[in-house]
Design a protein around this motif. Structure first.
Motif, mmCIF file in Angstrom:
data_model
loop_
_atom_site.group_PDB
_atom_site.id
_atom_site.type_symbol
_atom_site.label_atom_id
_atom_site.label_comp_id
_atom_site.label_asym_id
_atom_site.label_seq_id
_atom_site.Cartn_x
_atom_site.Cartn_y
_atom_site.Cartn_z
ATOM 1 N N VAL A 1 0.760 -1.381 -0.079
ATOM 2 C CA VAL A 1 0.150 0.181 0.066
ATOM 3 C C VAL A 1 0.861 1.127 0.174
ATOM 4 O O VAL A 1 0.546 2.139 -0.734
ATOM 5 C CB VAL A 1 -0.988 -0.007 1.184
ATOM 6 N N GLY A 2 2.082 1.113 0.883
ATOM 7 C CA GLY A 2 3.018 2.414 0.614
ATOM 8 C C GLY A 2 3.673 2.678 -0.653
ATOM 9 O O GLY A 2 3.761 3.731 -0.934
ATOM 10 N N ASP A 3 3.893 1.639 -1.183
ATOM 11 C CA ASP A 3 4.517 1.866 -2.639
ATOM 12 C C ASP A 3 3.525 2.288 -3.474
ATOM 13 O O ASP A 3 3.990 3.216 -4.345
ATOM 14 C CB ASP A 3 5.022 0.382 -3.178
ATOM 15 N N LEU A 4 2.458 1.779 -3.468
ATOM 16 C CA LEU A 4 1.237 2.523 -4.445
ATOM 17 C C LEU A 4 1.003 3.927 -4.073
ATOM 18 O O LEU A 4 0.642 4.641 -5.110
ATOM 19 C CB LEU A 4 0.123 1.510 -4.351
ATOM 20 N N ARG A 5 1.180 4.129 -2.982
ATOM 21 C CA ARG A 5 0.988 5.591 -2.409
ATOM 22 C C ARG A 5 2.147 6.394 -2.883
ATOM 23 O O ARG A 5 1.776 7.725 -3.368
ATOM 24 C CB ARG A 5 0.645 5.866 -0.837
ATOM 25 N N GLN A 6 3.290 6.086 -2.907
ATOM 26 C CA GLN A 6 4.539 6.742 -3.376
ATOM 27 C C GLN A 6 4.408 7.147 -4.865
ATOM 28 O O GLN A 6 5.098 7.630 -5.480
ATOM 29 C CB GLN A 6 5.821 6.050 -2.998
ATOM 30 N N LEU A 7 3.774 5.938 -5.506
ATOM 31 C CA LEU A 7 3.947 5.914 -6.861
ATOM 32 C C LEU A 7 2.767 6.806 -7.428
ATOM 33 O O LEU A 7 2.852 7.268 -8.774
ATOM 34 C CB LEU A 7 3.676 4.285 -7.478
ATOM 35 N N GLN A 8 1.782 7.003 -6.687
ATOM 36 C CA GLN A 8 0.896 8.062 -7.215
ATOM 37 C C GLN A 8 1.274 9.243 -7.752
ATOM 38 O O GLN A 8 0.962 9.952 -8.789
ATOM 39 C CB GLN A 8 -0.362 8.617 -6.038
ATOM 40 N N PRO A 9 2.272 10.095 -6.993
ATOM 41 C CA PRO A 9 2.673 11.262 -7.719
ATOM 42 C C PRO A 9 3.373 11.208 -8.956
ATOM 43 O O PRO A 9 3.185 11.999 -9.976
ATOM 44 C CB PRO A 9 3.764 11.923 -6.601
ATOM 45 N N VAL A 10 3.974 10.304 -9.298
ATOM 46 C CA VAL A 10 4.738 10.092 -10.335
ATOM 47 C C VAL A 10 3.736 9.725 -11.572
ATOM 48 O O VAL A 10 3.709 10.358 -12.544
ATOM 49 C CB VAL A 10 5.707 8.872 -10.374
ATOM 50 N N LEU A 11 2.782 8.893 -11.292
ATOM 51 C CA LEU A 11 1.521 8.681 -12.171
ATOM 52 C C LEU A 11 0.835 10.036 -12.736
ATOM 53 O O LEU A 11 0.495 10.159 -13.597
ATOM 54 C CB LEU A 11 0.776 7.615 -11.698
#
Length: 330
Positions: free
Chosen positions: A260-270
């Motif tokens: 879940v943390g990795d997905l949240r950090q990936l959100q700004p990039v996307l």
């Protein structure tokens, strides 16, 4: 009476019997009668010289009655008028002219006539029978009147009355439900007919593939035997799959927070990639043609590359005025 008594000694002296004397009013046999043998399981009290009839019309007479070799079958020899034609599969039965009248042989026509009876033909026992006697009729009537079937019908009526008395509402409700059921079935008649037709088509298809089904069933036994032999391996495999699923579920549960943390950090990039819009495909296009642009690719004609080149031979522009070559310095 005296004349009749006088005839009897004459018959005895000549070796004849009363059965050999034709009865008055019998059938006309004509000049060329033919013989038939009829087999009966029971001839009752049929005697020689009795009539032989077809549709209640006399066409012949009984000539003699013998016992077959099996001691169970009566062989009745009859004489038939030569002008009478009968089907080869005709039947016969012992009839009775009235309630207490004489017996006679009645020849019956088959449903589908074929062939023709000739002199010496035999009507077998499976095509013969007899009518009931007066004693049998009176015996059945006595059984009926003395508490036989009538008594049983009376008991049935009493039991029905006892069962229905006091249950009229339930019976009426039951009949109403039956009526509704029949009405519903009638309303779904088309669907029922379609289902029956579909079942008919299915059975036709299965009948057409009967050999394939038989082959599959024949090979199913060896296949099941192999499965039985490998039952331990299959059980071990299923247990291993169960353990694998347990480990996978435990791994996912343990790494859930990190995922879940990795997905949240990936959100700004996307999100930034989404904001670039059409710029990203353009940049990728330049990247794919580096170091040449799309305009440079337009100069390519076939297998050759066309380009415009300019040569500047003015050395002063390159060397400058202080150059020893241009300025004359030492």
């Amino acid at each position: 009476m005296k004349r009749l008594l006088a005839i009897v000694p004459v018959l005895l002296l000549t070796g004849c019997s009363l059965y050999d004397t034709p009865l008055p009013g019998g059938a006309d046999l004509g000049d060329h009668p033919y013989h038939l043998t009829v087999q009966f399981a029971d001839v009752l009290d049929l005697v020689p010289q009795s009539s032989v009839k077809v549709d209640d019309v006399p066409v012949g007479r009984v000539d003699r009655i013998d016992l077959a070799a099996d001691n169970k079958t009566a062989l009745v020899s009859v004489l038939i008028n030569g002008s009478v034609r009968l089907p080869a599969n005709s039947g016969a039965r012992v009839g009775q002219s009235s309630l207490l009248g004489e017996k006679y042989v009645e020849l019956t026509a088959p449903p589908q006539p074929s062939g023709q009876l000739t002199d010496g033909s035999v009507i077998t026992k499976d095509r013969t029978g007899r009518s009931p006697e007066i004693e049998e009729v009176l015996g059945a009537l006595s059984l009926l009147l003395n508490g036989g079937d009538i008594g049983q019908v009376q008991n049935i009526v009493k039991e029905l009355n006892a069962a229905m008395t006091g249950n009229e509402p339930q019976i009426r409700s039951f009949l109403s439900q039956v009526d509704n059921l029949v009405r519903d079935l009638d309303g779904q008649k088309d669907s029922i007919v379609k289902a029956i037709d579909a079942m008919n088509r299915l059975t036709t298809t299965l009948a057409g593939q009967r050999d394939d089904i038989a082959t599959a069933l024949d090979h199913l036994g060896p296949g099941l035997q192999v499965v039985t032999q490998q039952r331990d391996e299959l059980t071990s495999m299923l247990n291993a799959l169960d353990n694998l699923s347990s480990v996978a579920v435990d791994t996912i549960n343990r790494s859930r927070d990190d995922l879940v943390g990795d997905l949240r950090q990936l959100q700004p990039v996307l999100q930034k990639l989404a904001e670039t819009g059409a710029k990203l495909p353009t940049a990728l296009e330049y990247l794919a043609t580096y170091p040449f642009s799309d305009y440079a690719a337009n100069d390519v004609k076939g297998d050759y590359f066309n380009s415009d080149i300019r040569f500047n031979l003015d050395l002063s522009a390159l060397l400058g005025p202080q150059s020893p070559i241009i300025g004359g310095g030492g």
